[in-house]
Design an enzyme around this catalytic site. Structure first.
Site, PDB file in Angstrom:
ATOM      1  N   ARG A  59      36.581  -5.311  52.838  1.00 23.59           N
ATOM      2  CA  ARG A  59      35.894  -6.594  52.688  1.00 23.59           C
ATOM      3  C   ARG A  59      36.503  -7.445  51.583  1.00 23.59           C
ATOM      4  NH1 ARG A  59      32.261  -2.779  54.322  1.00 23.59           N
ATOM      5  NH2 ARG A  59      31.908  -2.141  52.172  1.00 23.59           N
ATOM      6  N   GLU A  96      31.797   9.819  44.256  1.00 26.90           N
ATOM      7  CA  GLU A  96      30.586  10.600  43.993  1.00 26.90           C
ATOM      8  C   GLU A  96      30.747  12.023  44.565  1.00 26.90           C
ATOM      9  OE1 GLU A  96      27.280   8.303  45.194  1.00 26.90           O
ATOM     10  OE2 GLU A  96      25.837   9.665  44.244  1.00 26.90           O
TER      11      GLU A  96
END
Ligand code: AMP
Length: 171
Positions: A59, A96
């Site tokens: 994006r 993560e």
């Protein structure tokens, strides 16, 4: 920027359980909103005097390329592994869960560039920090790092050190 915030929708449990995905696709369908975002980046980063825009897949390509065209500056994509065809540099970073890698063509940025890095969203900051490292590895300067959205509770700015960071909409 309230009108921009109204266009961002929350998609719970996408792409995996527990994540609230900030869907910016309604912004892309609103040319006025795109123009306001581009104008805000132009104004806020004018003093940084960028010579090149780097957009982070995927994006960041959209907001970055529109900004590059508006400023009449060259655009360079930073991509996920295995997508760039020419000689490239790689930086791996911790996600993560697991590891991410970003790549940039060796001739994508030159050592005298002042680079403005653009992505849609700042979460934990690992992605943007890796893009900064790619740019700095060729000897160029990171003049600024711009996001449409910042998730403040994830403290992503900490990973970007003292760099010139701007986000237009925060949660
Ligand atoms: P991070 O490296 O954690 O800062 O993640 C930033 C990258 O992951 C950006 O390219 C975002 O597009 C994407 N991302 C991370 N979290 C979200 C979220 N909650 N909603 C939408 N995109 C996200």
């Amino acid at each position: 920027m309230d009108s921009i915030k109204r266009l961002i929708r929350d998609i719970p449990d996408f792409p995996k359980p527990g994540i609230i995905f900030k869907d910016i696709t309604p912004i892309l369908g609103d040319p006025g909103a795109m123009a306001r975002i581009t104008g805000a980046f132009e104004r806020e980063f004018e003093a940084a005097k960028p010579t090149r825009i780097v957009g982070i897949e995927s994006r960041g390509f959209i907001f970055g390329a529109v900004l590059a065209t508006a400023l009449e500056l060259p655009f360079t994509p930073v991509r996920k592994p295995g997508k760039l065809p020419y000689d490239k540099l790689s930086v791996s970073y911790t996600l993560e869960y697991g590891q991410g890698t970003l790549e940039m063509h060796t001739d994508g940025v030159s050592s005298d560039d002042r680079v403005l890095i653009i992505d849609d969203l700042l979460a934990t900051g690992g992605t943007a920090a890796a893009a900064c490292e790619l740019v700095e590895r060729v000897g160029a300067q990171v003049a600024g790092v711009g996001f449409v959205v910042e998730l403040l509770f994830l403290n992503g700015r900490e990973k970007l050190g003292g760099r010139n960071v701007l986000s237009l909409v925060t949660y």
